[in-house]
Design a protein around this motif. Structure first.
Motif, PDB file in Angstrom:
ATOM      1  N   GLY A   1       0.623  -1.346  -0.044  1.00 44.58           N
ATOM      2  CA  GLY A   1       0.070   0.041  -0.040  1.00 44.58           C
ATOM      3  C   GLY A   1       0.724   1.305  -0.022  1.00 44.58           C
ATOM      4  O   GLY A   1       0.385   2.354  -0.630  1.00 44.58           O
ATOM      5  N   TYR A   2       1.959   1.354   0.722  1.00 44.50           N
ATOM      6  CA  TYR A   2       2.632   2.480   0.614  1.00 44.50           C
ATOM      7  C   TYR A   2       3.357   2.733  -0.728  1.00 44.50           C
ATOM      8  O   TYR A   2       3.344   4.091  -1.231  1.00 44.50           O
ATOM      9  CB  TYR A   2       4.085   2.168   1.589  1.00 44.50           C
ATOM     10  CG  TYR A   2       3.443   2.160   3.116  1.00 44.50           C
ATOM     11  CD1 TYR A   2       2.718   3.020   3.747  1.00 44.50           C
ATOM     12  CD2 TYR A   2       4.206   0.820   3.835  1.00 44.50           C
ATOM     13  CE1 TYR A   2       2.559   2.813   5.036  1.00 44.50           C
ATOM     14  CE2 TYR A   2       3.831   0.803   5.202  1.00 44.50           C
ATOM     15  CZ  TYR A   2       3.024   1.744   5.671  1.00 44.50           C
ATOM     16  OH  TYR A   2       2.453   1.498   6.965  1.00 44.50           O
ATOM     17  N   SER A   3       3.768   1.614  -1.393  1.00 39.67           N
ATOM     18  CA  SER A   3       4.437   2.065  -2.685  1.00 39.67           C
ATOM     19  C   SER A   3       3.335   2.338  -3.726  1.00 39.67           C
ATOM     20  O   SER A   3       3.334   3.113  -4.636  1.00 39.67           O
ATOM     21  CB  SER A   3       4.901   0.523  -3.222  1.00 39.67           C
ATOM     22  OG  SER A   3       6.193   0.036  -2.372  1.00 39.67           O
ATOM     23  N   LEU A   4       2.090   1.582  -3.573  1.00 34.65           N
ATOM     24  CA  LEU A   4       0.898   2.211  -4.404  1.00 34.65           C
ATOM     25  C   LEU A   4       0.728   3.586  -4.249  1.00 34.65           C
ATOM     26  O   LEU A   4       0.467   4.461  -5.378  1.00 34.65           O
ATOM     27  CB  LEU A   4      -0.437   1.337  -4.007  1.00 34.65           C
ATOM     28  CG  LEU A   4      -1.483   1.810  -4.651  1.00 34.65           C
ATOM     29  CD1 LEU A   4      -1.535   2.040  -6.268  1.00 34.65           C
ATOM     30  CD2 LEU A   4      -2.835   0.997  -4.417  1.00 34.65           C
ATOM     31  N   LEU A   5       0.313   4.052  -2.889  1.00 35.75           N
ATOM     32  CA  LEU A   5       0.302   5.422  -2.642  1.00 35.75           C
ATOM     33  C   LEU A   5       1.298   6.477  -2.931  1.00 35.75           C
ATOM     34  O   LEU A   5       0.903   7.403  -3.548  1.00 35.75           O
ATOM     35  CB  LEU A   5      -0.130   5.514  -0.970  1.00 35.75           C
ATOM     36  CG  LEU A   5      -0.519   7.034  -0.543  1.00 35.75           C
ATOM     37  CD1 LEU A   5      -1.801   7.350  -1.243  1.00 35.75           C
ATOM     38  CD2 LEU A   5      -0.684   6.978   0.886  1.00 35.75           C
ATOM     39  N   ALA A   6       2.653   5.966  -2.888  1.00 34.84           N
ATOM     40  CA  ALA A   6       3.610   6.949  -3.574  1.00 34.84           C
ATOM     41  C   ALA A   6       3.752   6.901  -4.988  1.00 34.84           C
ATOM     42  O   ALA A   6       3.567   7.996  -5.526  1.00 34.84           O
ATOM     43  CB  ALA A   6       5.140   6.139  -3.122  1.00 34.84           C
ATOM     44  N   ALA A   7       3.083   6.131  -5.728  1.00 34.28           N
ATOM     45  CA  ALA A   7       3.101   6.147  -7.202  1.00 34.28           C
ATOM     46  C   ALA A   7       1.916   6.881  -7.580  1.00 34.28           C
ATOM     47  O   ALA A   7       1.852   7.587  -8.427  1.00 34.28           O
ATOM     48  CB  ALA A   7       2.669   4.746  -7.692  1.00 34.28           C
ATOM     49  N   LEU A   8       0.768   6.858  -6.670  1.00 37.20           N
ATOM     50  CA  LEU A   8      -0.533   7.402  -6.919  1.00 37.20           C
ATOM     51  C   LEU A   8      -0.267   8.949  -6.832  1.00 37.20           C
ATOM     52  O   LEU A   8      -0.696   9.764  -7.612  1.00 37.20           O
ATOM     53  CB  LEU A   8      -1.639   7.007  -6.103  1.00 37.20           C
ATOM     54  CG  LEU A   8      -2.257   5.632  -6.282  1.00 37.20           C
ATOM     55  CD1 LEU A   8      -3.338   5.485  -5.277  1.00 37.20           C
ATOM     56  CD2 LEU A   8      -3.094   5.834  -7.552  1.00 37.20           C
ATOM     57  N   ARG A   9       0.621   9.225  -5.826  1.00 40.22           N
ATOM     58  CA  ARG A   9       0.900  10.691  -5.474  1.00 40.22           C
ATOM     59  C   ARG A   9       1.969  11.332  -6.652  1.00 40.22           C
ATOM     60  O   ARG A   9       1.989  12.506  -6.719  1.00 40.22           O
ATOM     61  CB  ARG A   9       1.745  10.784  -4.163  1.00 40.22           C
ATOM     62  CG  ARG A   9       0.879  10.453  -3.036  1.00 40.22           C
ATOM     63  CD  ARG A   9      -0.532  11.559  -3.024  1.00 40.22           C
ATOM     64  NE  ARG A   9      -1.419  11.092  -1.926  1.00 40.22           N
ATOM     65  CZ  ARG A   9      -2.754  11.127  -2.327  1.00 40.22           C
ATOM     66  NH1 ARG A   9      -3.261  11.065  -3.597  1.00 40.22           N
ATOM     67  NH2 ARG A   9      -3.470  11.067  -1.027  1.00 40.22           N
TER      68      ARG A   9
ATOM     69  N   ASP B   1       1.616  10.864  -9.811  1.00 37.46           N
ATOM     70  CA  ASP B   1       0.759  10.975 -11.192  1.00 37.46           C
ATOM     71  C   ASP B   1      -0.130  11.963 -10.860  1.00 37.46           C
ATOM     72  O   ASP B   1      -0.750  12.298  -9.675  1.00 37.46           O
ATOM     73  CB  ASP B   1      -0.128   9.636 -11.382  1.00 37.46           C
ATOM     74  CG  ASP B   1      -0.688   9.699 -12.511  1.00 37.46           C
ATOM     75  OD1 ASP B   1      -2.005  10.341 -12.782  1.00 37.46           O
ATOM     76  OD2 ASP B   1       0.049   9.373 -13.798  1.00 37.46           O
ATOM     77  N   ALA B   2       0.117  12.994 -11.956  1.00 33.68           N
ATOM     78  CA  ALA B   2      -0.765  14.264 -11.709  1.00 33.68           C
ATOM     79  C   ALA B   2      -2.168  13.884 -11.699  1.00 33.68           C
ATOM     80  O   ALA B   2      -3.007  14.723 -11.030  1.00 33.68           O
ATOM     81  CB  ALA B   2      -0.684  15.002 -13.102  1.00 33.68           C
ATOM     82  N   ARG B   3      -2.616  12.809 -12.174  1.00 35.00           N
ATOM     83  CA  ARG B   3      -4.288  12.582 -12.335  1.00 35.00           C
ATOM     84  C   ARG B   3      -4.865  12.103 -10.757  1.00 35.00           C
ATOM     85  O   ARG B   3      -5.924  12.359 -10.383  1.00 35.00           O
ATOM     86  CB  ARG B   3      -4.852  11.576 -13.177  1.00 35.00           C
ATOM     87  CG  ARG B   3      -4.440  12.080 -14.610  1.00 35.00           C
ATOM     88  CD  ARG B   3      -4.467  10.767 -15.485  1.00 35.00           C
ATOM     89  NE  ARG B   3      -3.286  10.091 -15.516  1.00 35.00           N
ATOM     90  CZ  ARG B   3      -3.047   9.068 -16.058  1.00 35.00           C
ATOM     91  NH1 ARG B   3      -3.621   8.699 -17.094  1.00 35.00           N
ATOM     92  NH2 ARG B   3      -1.942   8.434 -15.606  1.00 35.00           N
ATOM     93  N   SER B   4      -3.900  11.720 -10.015  1.00 41.30           N
ATOM     94  CA  SER B   4      -4.403  10.845  -8.554  1.00 41.30           C
ATOM     95  C   SER B   4      -3.626  11.686  -7.697  1.00 41.30           C
ATOM     96  O   SER B   4      -3.735  11.352  -6.243  1.00 41.30           O
ATOM     97  CB  SER B   4      -3.972   9.528  -8.602  1.00 41.30           C
ATOM     98  OG  SER B   4      -2.797   9.204  -9.083  1.00 41.30           O
ATOM     99  N   SER B   5      -2.779  12.805  -7.760  1.00 41.68           N
ATOM    100  CA  SER B   5      -1.857  13.340  -6.917  1.00 41.68           C
ATOM    101  C   SER B   5      -2.700  13.987  -5.651  1.00 41.68           C
ATOM    102  O   SER B   5      -2.293  13.812  -4.380  1.00 41.68           O
ATOM    103  CB  SER B   5      -0.722  14.151  -7.263  1.00 41.68           C
ATOM    104  OG  SER B   5      -1.466  15.295  -7.893  1.00 41.68           O
ATOM    105  N   ALA B   6      -3.757  14.573  -6.062  1.00 44.02           N
ATOM    106  CA  ALA B   6      -4.696  15.213  -5.005  1.00 44.02           C
ATOM    107  C   ALA B   6      -5.717  14.425  -4.343  1.00 44.02           C
ATOM    108  O   ALA B   6      -6.518  14.863  -3.885  1.00 44.02           O
ATOM    109  CB  ALA B   6      -5.016  16.497  -5.702  1.00 44.02           C
ATOM    110  N   THR B   7      -5.974  13.311  -5.203  1.00 45.91           N
ATOM    111  CA  THR B   7      -7.182  12.405  -4.720  1.00 45.91           C
ATOM    112  C   THR B   7      -6.878  11.939  -3.228  1.00 45.91           C
ATOM    113  O   THR B   7      -5.856  11.416  -2.806  1.00 45.91           O
ATOM    114  CB  THR B   7      -7.172  11.195  -5.603  1.00 45.91           C
ATOM    115  OG1 THR B   7      -7.624  11.697  -6.813  1.00 45.91           O
ATOM    116  CG2 THR B   7      -8.206  10.205  -5.266  1.00 45.91           C
ATOM    117  N   PRO B   8      -8.054  12.155  -2.159  1.00 44.59           N
ATOM    118  CA  PRO B   8      -7.684  11.737  -0.867  1.00 44.59           C
ATOM    119  C   PRO B   8      -7.547  10.389  -0.717  1.00 44.59           C
ATOM    120  O   PRO B   8      -8.093   9.539  -1.649  1.00 44.59           O
ATOM    121  CB  PRO B   8      -9.147  12.158  -0.322  1.00 44.59           C
ATOM    122  CG  PRO B   8      -9.507  13.182  -1.082  1.00 44.59           C
ATOM    123  CD  PRO B   8      -9.082  12.995  -2.546  1.00 44.59           C
ATOM    124  N   ALA B   9      -6.798   9.986   0.156  1.00 42.75           N
ATOM    125  CA  ALA B   9      -6.532   8.227   0.516  1.00 42.75           C
ATOM    126  C   ALA B   9      -6.623   8.014   1.737  1.00 42.75           C
ATOM    127  O   ALA B   9      -5.772   8.634   2.767  1.00 42.75           O
ATOM    128  CB  ALA B   9      -5.069   8.142  -0.143  1.00 42.75           C
TER     129      ALA B   9
END
Length: 124
Positions: free
Chosen positions: A60-68, A70-78
């Protein structure tokens, strides 16, 4: 209707979170590991990510880091939801970009309250 992506390798946990969030008015998609979650997040848009930490293929940490990254998901709450209770896990979740870190099992009311808080509500 707000869209949530639940990423957890435990089918029963995904089903539990799905039932709670759908009953609260959210549209829910699921992924069984971090790689699958990242793939879904890169081709679709979500209003909230609900992510487990301990998963095969990509945690989950690696997934969240990758999401952050990416411009499309960087601001999506997690929201990180984990069995890891030590403070260092909370700190790592925050450093990786989580808006919230909760311990499993999550109370149904608590899950909805925090989902609404992070997204502005299911129908907002």
């Amino acid at each position: 209707m707000k869209r949530v992506l639940i990423v957890d390798d435990a089918t029963t946990v995904r089903m539990y979170h799905r039932q709670i969030l759908e009953a609260a008015g959210y549209a829910v998609a699921e992924a069984a590991n971090g790689i699958e979650g990242l793939e879904k997040a890169l081709v679709d848009t979500f209003d909230l990510f609900v992510i487990d930490v301990n998963m095969p293929r990509m945690d989950g940490y690696s997934l969240l880091a990758a999401l952050r990254e990416d411009a499309r998901s960087s601001a999506t709450p997690a929201m990180i939801i984990t069995t890891e209770a030590l403070e260092r896990h909370r700190e790592r979740a925050a450093q990786t970009g989580a808006n919230l870190c909760l311990l499993k099992p999550v109370d149904a009311t608590e899950l909805v309250v925090y989902a609404d808080m992070l997204t502005g509500g299911a129908s907002a």
